[in-house]
Design a protein around this motif. Structure first.
Motif, PDB file in Angstrom:
ATOM      1  N   VAL A  47      -4.722   9.391  -4.166  1.00  0.00           N
ATOM      2  CA  VAL A  47      -5.909   8.394  -3.457  1.00  0.00           C
ATOM      3  C   VAL A  47      -6.575   9.461  -2.287  1.00  0.00           C
ATOM      4  N   VAL A 146     -10.520   3.699  -8.987  1.00  0.00           N
ATOM      5  CA  VAL A 146      -9.189   3.949  -9.845  1.00  0.00           C
ATOM      6  C   VAL A 146      -9.572   3.352 -11.360  1.00  0.00           C
ATOM      7  N   LYS A 175      -5.338   6.386 -14.196  1.00  0.00           N
ATOM      8  CA  LYS A 175      -4.070   6.120 -14.487  1.00  0.00           C
ATOM      9  C   LYS A 175      -4.111   5.820 -15.931  1.00  0.00           C
ATOM     10  N   LEU A 215      -1.716   2.008  -6.345  1.00  0.00           N
ATOM     11  CA  LEU A 215      -3.275   2.480  -6.610  1.00  0.00           C
ATOM     12  C   LEU A 215      -4.193   1.298  -6.391  1.00  0.00           C
ATOM     13  N   VAL A 221      -8.985   2.498  -1.781  1.00  0.00           N
ATOM     14  CA  VAL A 221      -9.661   2.615  -3.174  1.00  0.00           C
ATOM     15  C   VAL A 221     -10.957   1.255  -3.054  1.00  0.00           C
ATOM     16  N   ILE A 224     -11.687  -0.852  -8.611  1.00  0.00           N
ATOM     17  CA  ILE A 224     -10.596  -0.617 -10.062  1.00  0.00           C
ATOM     18  C   ILE A 224     -11.381  -0.932 -11.413  1.00  0.00           C
TER      19      ILE A 224
END
Length: 492
Positions: A47, A146, A175, A215, A221, A224
């Motif tokens: 991050v 993310v 990820k 995350l 962040v 997502i």
């Protein structure tokens, strides 16, 4: 054995504590590679690298056109390495080489399409109703995003998120599923080769609770984008709400594939088969509920059964294989459990219904193509996502009943309609609660057309022009052109 490293800040690194995860070939059952088992410290590194790239690196200094050129170069590299990427995915998740090679060869188009859109993101000048005032809007990137992907189509699911988000100017931490991380790490090699500034795309690997959760909860962040289970999506949605993060959630489905008596039955049989047995049923849009008009129900289901009997199970690397293994051990057991549940609820097993055995089935994580009749829509087999090669057949009398059954679901991702009456097809497409409706076809996707569902199938959409907006925020700019400031105590 392949030994992979994570890609963080333009560097190839091991997990902070050096731990690894062994990744297994679903067909052979053999460990073929290792990936790092990332932790919170690795999430933090990724991050921070993405934040640095967004705020102070070369990335924000690029013109939008230059950003698009980088994306198109990445598309070219994917095209050049399509066979390697596809074979990596097949080795990792057991899906068919024909399917994965087709997917990977299609991925460059995403980067060409969204790369071409990068310098066409425009605000607007608003003819504001205030005198002596100039007002315009700016569309700006969110920041660090993310992307968390599922194991069934790792690269396609990643690119669905990366391409529009990069076009908008964001940076990413990707990820992938711990079961299928290898192709994402091979992809990262191409990101490096394409010349993306360090930190723009980072790839971290490991378990969801160990590296994914840090995350999702990280304060830096801003968004997502997740593809996966309903349970995982719910946890992410709840967590993101605490910091008002933006989300895109692509979750599950229990899609109805509806066949009317006036359909071209040859095509409808193929649509029913492809809707459920392609990818061994391991796809969120699987047409796992086959709704058939009662007047043709018996003979149509019989034809589907006969066709399904011909499906060739075997090595997914063999171009002649039509049904491959189940990707993960937990999913394999889940599918077998649902077969027992269906029997216990009174479903009539017309085909399959057990673990497949045979000399060409490798480690044996195969489930026979399975068809259940005598199903009603309140059964668990008709309401819950199985994510495997199990088809539930349900009769209906007319359009109204077909719509009622199809919409009686917690999910609303996709639906199929088979009819030669185009008026009926259009009306059904309007009445069905689904993010996507296919008429006389099934399981088609394009970077040009929005992909996403409603209800518990998710939030937001990927693909299409609107996907870029999921990665932008609007800023309104007001400029006074007047010579004097009016009464400061009165709202202008």
């Amino acid at each position: 054995m392949k030994q992979y490293q994570m890609f963080i800040g333009g560097q190839w690194v091991d997990a902070t504590d050096g731990e690894i995860i062994e990744t297994t070939n679903p067909y052979s059952g053999e460990v073929w590679a290792t990936i790092p088992r990332g932790r919170a410290e690795d999430a933090e590194r990724a991050v921070q690298a993405a934040q640095a790239a967004f705020t102070s690196g070369a990335w924000p200094k690029l013109t939008a056109s230059a950003r698009g050129q980088l994306m198109r170069k990445l598309g070219d590299l994917i095209a050049e390495n399509a066979e390697l990427l596809a074979k990596t995915e097949v080795t990792d998740n057991g899906k068919l080489i024909n399917e994965m090679l087709g997917q990977v060869k299609y991925l460059p188009q995403y980067f060409y399409y969204f790369g071409g859109m990068a310098d066409k993101i425009e605000g607007a000048v608003i003819p504001i109703d205030k005198p002596d005032t100039f007002n315009f809007t700016r569309l700006e990137p969110l920041g660090v995003c993310v992307a968390i992907t599922a194991w069934n189509s790792p690269l396609l699911l990643a690119v669905n998120k990366l391409a529009p988000g990069l076009a908008a100017g964001n940076t990413f931490v990707l990820k992938p599923s711990e079961y299928t991380s290898a192709s994402a790490l091979e992809f990262a090699k191409l990101v490096e080769k394409a010349g993306f500034p360090p930190g723009v795309i980072n790839v971290v690997t490991g378990l969801g609770q160990e590296v994914g959760e840090p995350l999702v909860t990280h304060k830096l962040v801003k968004k997502i984008a997740f593809t996966g289970s309903e349970f995982g999506g719910q946890r992410i949605y709840e967590s993101a709400a605490k910091d008002f993060k933006r989300v895109t959630l692509e979750l599950g489905g229990k899609s109805a594939n509806i066949v009317f008596a006036d359909a071209n039955l040859d095509n409808a049989v193929k649509g029913a088969i492809g809707g459920i047995y392609a990818a061994s049923g391991q796809t969120c849009v699987a047409g796992s509920r086959l709704l058939v008009q009662r007047s043709i129900y018996d003979r149509f289901v019989e034809r589907v059964v006969e066709f399904a009997k011909t499906a060739k199970l075997g090595d997914p690397m063999d171009v002649g294989t039509q049904v491959g293994p189940v990707t993960t051990p937990p999913q394999f057991q889940k599918i077998l459990d649902y077969i027992d549940i269906a029997r216990g609820e009174g479903g009539e097993c017309l085909l399959g219904g057990k673990k497949a055995t045979g000399p060409n089935l490798g480690a044996g994580r195969f489930v026979e193509p399975t068809i259940f009749g005598a199903v009603h829509n309140r059964m668990r087999i008709a309401q819950e996502e199985v994510f495997g090669p199990i088809l539930a057949c349900i009769p209906f009398d007319d359009e109204d009943e077909a719509v009622q059954i199809a919409n009686d679901s917690n999910y609303a991702l996709a639906a199929g309609v088979w009819t030669e009456n185009m008026r009926r097809g259009l009306i059904m497409s309007q009445r069905l609660e689904a993010g996507m409706v296919w008429v006389n076809m099934y399981r088609a996707v394009s970077y040009m057309s929005p992909f996403g569902g409603h209800k518990r199938s998710g939030v937001g959409h990927e693909n299409g022009m609107s996907a870029v907006m999921e990665y932008l925020q609007t800023k309104s700019v007001w400029i006074s052109t007047g010579l004097e400031t009016p009464d400061p105590f009165v709202l202008r």
